[in-house]
Design a protein around this motif. Structure first.
Motif, mmCIF file in Angstrom:
data_model
loop_
_atom_site.group_PDB
_atom_site.id
_atom_site.type_symbol
_atom_site.label_atom_id
_atom_site.label_comp_id
_atom_site.label_asym_id
_atom_site.label_seq_id
_atom_site.Cartn_x
_atom_site.Cartn_y
_atom_site.Cartn_z
ATOM 1 N N THR A 1 0.876 -1.316 0.062
ATOM 2 C CA THR A 1 0.094 -0.035 -0.088
ATOM 3 C C THR A 1 0.966 1.275 0.048
ATOM 4 O OG1 THR A 1 -0.105 0.088 2.195
ATOM 5 C CG2 THR A 1 -1.784 -1.148 1.280
ATOM 6 N N THR A 2 0.294 2.285 -0.444
ATOM 7 C CA THR A 2 1.132 3.603 -0.403
ATOM 8 C C THR A 2 1.491 3.995 1.019
ATOM 9 O OG1 THR A 2 -0.591 4.360 -2.279
ATOM 10 C CG2 THR A 2 0.592 5.923 -0.878
ATOM 11 N N GLU A 3 0.788 3.831 1.937
ATOM 12 C CA GLU A 3 0.978 4.134 3.293
ATOM 13 C C GLU A 3 2.388 3.094 3.731
ATOM 14 O OE1 GLU A 3 -2.702 5.407 2.253
ATOM 15 O OE2 GLU A 3 -1.900 3.202 2.354
ATOM 16 N N LYS B 1 10.291 6.463 5.023
ATOM 17 C CA LYS B 1 10.415 7.223 6.468
ATOM 18 C C LYS B 1 11.499 6.683 7.335
ATOM 19 C CE LYS B 1 7.882 9.381 10.309
ATOM 20 N NZ LYS B 1 6.703 9.581 10.600
ATOM 21 N N LEU B 2 11.326 5.125 7.503
ATOM 22 C CA LEU B 2 12.134 4.519 8.304
ATOM 23 C C LEU B 2 13.805 4.616 7.850
ATOM 24 C CD1 LEU B 2 10.240 1.245 8.725
ATOM 25 C CD2 LEU B 2 10.929 2.754 10.517
ATOM 26 N N ASN B 3 14.037 4.661 6.636
ATOM 27 C CA ASN B 3 15.183 4.621 6.025
ATOM 28 C C ASN B 3 15.602 6.047 5.942
ATOM 29 O OD1 ASN B 3 17.431 4.111 4.314
ATOM 30 N ND2 ASN B 3 16.539 5.142 2.441
ATOM 31 N N ILE C 1 21.190 1.788 12.545
ATOM 32 C CA ILE C 1 20.163 1.041 12.656
ATOM 33 C C ILE C 1 18.827 1.552 12.425
ATOM 34 C CG2 ILE C 1 21.547 -0.671 14.093
ATOM 35 C CD1 ILE C 1 19.850 0.098 16.470
ATOM 36 N N SER C 2 17.776 0.950 12.251
ATOM 37 C CA SER C 2 16.415 1.722 12.059
ATOM 38 C C SER C 2 15.900 1.749 13.782
ATOM 39 C CB SER C 2 15.470 0.827 11.173
ATOM 40 O OG SER C 2 14.290 1.293 11.235
ATOM 41 N N ILE D 1 9.303 11.594 15.890
ATOM 42 C CA ILE D 1 8.874 11.206 14.411
ATOM 43 C C ILE D 1 7.354 11.554 14.319
ATOM 44 C CG2 ILE D 1 10.605 9.116 14.664
ATOM 45 C CD1 ILE D 1 8.057 7.405 15.149
ATOM 46 N N LYS D 2 6.790 12.089 15.094
ATOM 47 C CA LYS D 2 5.331 12.528 15.032
ATOM 48 C C LYS D 2 4.938 13.172 13.479
ATOM 49 C CE LYS D 2 1.823 13.896 18.147
ATOM 50 N NZ LYS D 2 1.487 14.620 19.398
ATOM 51 N N LYS D 3 3.785 12.896 13.116
ATOM 52 C CA LYS D 3 3.215 13.306 11.966
ATOM 53 C C LYS D 3 3.283 14.723 12.268
ATOM 54 C CE LYS D 3 0.924 8.934 10.547
ATOM 55 N NZ LYS D 3 -0.412 8.508 10.497
ATOM 56 N N ASN D 4 3.261 15.569 10.945
ATOM 57 C CA ASN D 4 3.393 17.183 11.197
ATOM 58 C C ASN D 4 1.740 17.463 10.947
ATOM 59 O OD1 ASN D 4 6.112 17.391 11.261
ATOM 60 N ND2 ASN D 4 6.052 17.365 8.996
#
Length: 376
Positions: free
Chosen positions: A37-39, A46-48, A325-326, A373-376
């Motif tokens: 999925t797109t998400e 994002k993890l990268n 590391i992630s 890491i919170k969403k804006n």
């Protein structure tokens, strides 16, 4: 030619100066599930990207219970200490295969679903493991009676039973939806600690070929059922070499993150063995991650009851060092274990001896929690 030259320079630096520890991201990273999925794709990217800033801190069952409390809305031992939640939350779906209402640690699945939804809404990330029962004996995951894996493969006597288990897992994964009805991305870590012999899928209990077939069948079947919100985490316990680590590796098209679990033991009170082991393992995994274009992680870690007041900055952070590391995930805060007559927890709580050092650990630039890491 230019790209090849850059790779050559990096390879030389890796071998001579430890430059691998500063290696940040890979432009060739892509999910193994081409229908993701797109998400899910966005989370992987994002993890990268976050590896350039630091590593995510995770905690098993963080919202469900802690030391001396259970099922208190919004509570977390991590939040009690730092005022912030972990970035990564670990869950386990063992019990789902047998239609249990609660998982292996007593967490109701209905609550787990809500926790995962709450985490996602806040911008956090959930990872799921599965300590499912031995399909050949009906006993728990730690029943390492040999050859159970063979029985669930196509043609095996427990194949239909196993498919029914995967059907239940598919239903669970697809039920995890956000407020817009989109499937929530999950880091799925099946058949974990595969280089150890304590689980029915582990080393010595099935051949590398059988394990690879088991892994591939599981992923293929989940995707066949329409599950495309999973990021697959390949996970080992101890290993000595690259060959050990990838002996059961199912291939680059079946894994997205490569990881290992490592714990400090009581015979290593100063943590020297732990630091050395994790550093040695990260060196191997980092090399593989660069070669195969995969993120790397320490998927489980900890020191039971954390008796060392400086463990977080003095041992764990040193063990990870400068490797990109992630995430690192600490195991659960069960509290008092009546049967074993001891405390069983891996993250600090208010008043615990390492609490102050954990706050120092939290304040490090490279440790990332939910607010980071919170969403804006």
């Amino acid at each position: 030619m230019k790209n090849n030259l850059i790779i050559l320079i990096i390879t030389v630096l890796i071998g001579t100066s430890g430059f691998s520890q500063a290696f940040v991201s890979n432009t060739n990273l892509s999910l193994s599930d081409k229908k993701a999925t797109t998400e899910t794709v966005a989370l992987y990217k994002k993890l990268n990207q976050l590896t350039a800033k630091g590593y995510l801190f995770g905690h098993q069952d963080d919202l469900a219970y802690g030391v001396k409390w259970k099922y208190e809305d919004g509570r977390s031992d991590i939040k009690d200490v730092t005022g912030d939640y972990p970035a990564v939350y670990g869950w386990d779906i063992a019990g789902l295969e047998n239609d249990k209402e609660n998982n292996i640690d007593g967490v109701p699945f209905i609550k787990m679903k809500q926790y995962i939804k709450d985490v996602n809404k806040r911008g956090g990330i959930s990872t799921i493991s599965w300590h499912f029962d031995n399909p050949a004996t009906g006993k728990n995951a730690w029943d390492n009676t040999p050859n159970a894996a063979k029985t669930v493969l196509p043609g095996g006597e427990n194949h239909k039973k196993f498919i029914s288990w995967l059907d239940k897992a598919s239903t669970f994964f697809l039920s995890l939806k956000d407020e817009k009805g989109k499937n929530i991305p999950i880091l799925f870590r099946p058949y974990h600690e595969l280089t150890g012999g304590w689980f029915w899928w582990g080393k010595g209990n099935c051949t590398p070929e059988e394990f690879k077939a088991l892994w591939k069948f599981t992923i293929d079947y989940l995707q066949k059922k329409g599950v495309h919100n999973l990021i697959y985490v390949y996970n080992t316990s101890s290993f000595k070499s690259k060959e050990d680590f990838i002996a059961n590796y199912p291939g680059d098209n079946y894994a997205d993150i490569i990881s290992f679990d490592s714990y400090q033991n009581n015979d290593d009170k100063e943590g020297k063995k732990f630091i050395e082991e994790v550093q040695n393992q990260l060196k191997v995994v980092n090399e593989i991650g660069i070669e195969k274009h995969k993120l790397i992680a320490v998927a489980e870690a900890g020191y039971e009851a954390i008796p060392d007041p400086k463990w977080w900055t003095g041992t764990l952070n040193k063990a990870i060092g400068d490797y990109k590391i992630s995430y690192v995930l600490l195991w659960r805060n069960h509290g008092w274990q009546e049967k074993e007559q001891k405390m069983h927890y891996y993250a600090p709580y208010s008043g615990q001896v390492s609490e102050k050092d954990f706050v120092d650990f939290y304040n490090l630039d490279k440790t990332l929690f939910e607010k980071d890491i919170k969403k804006n």
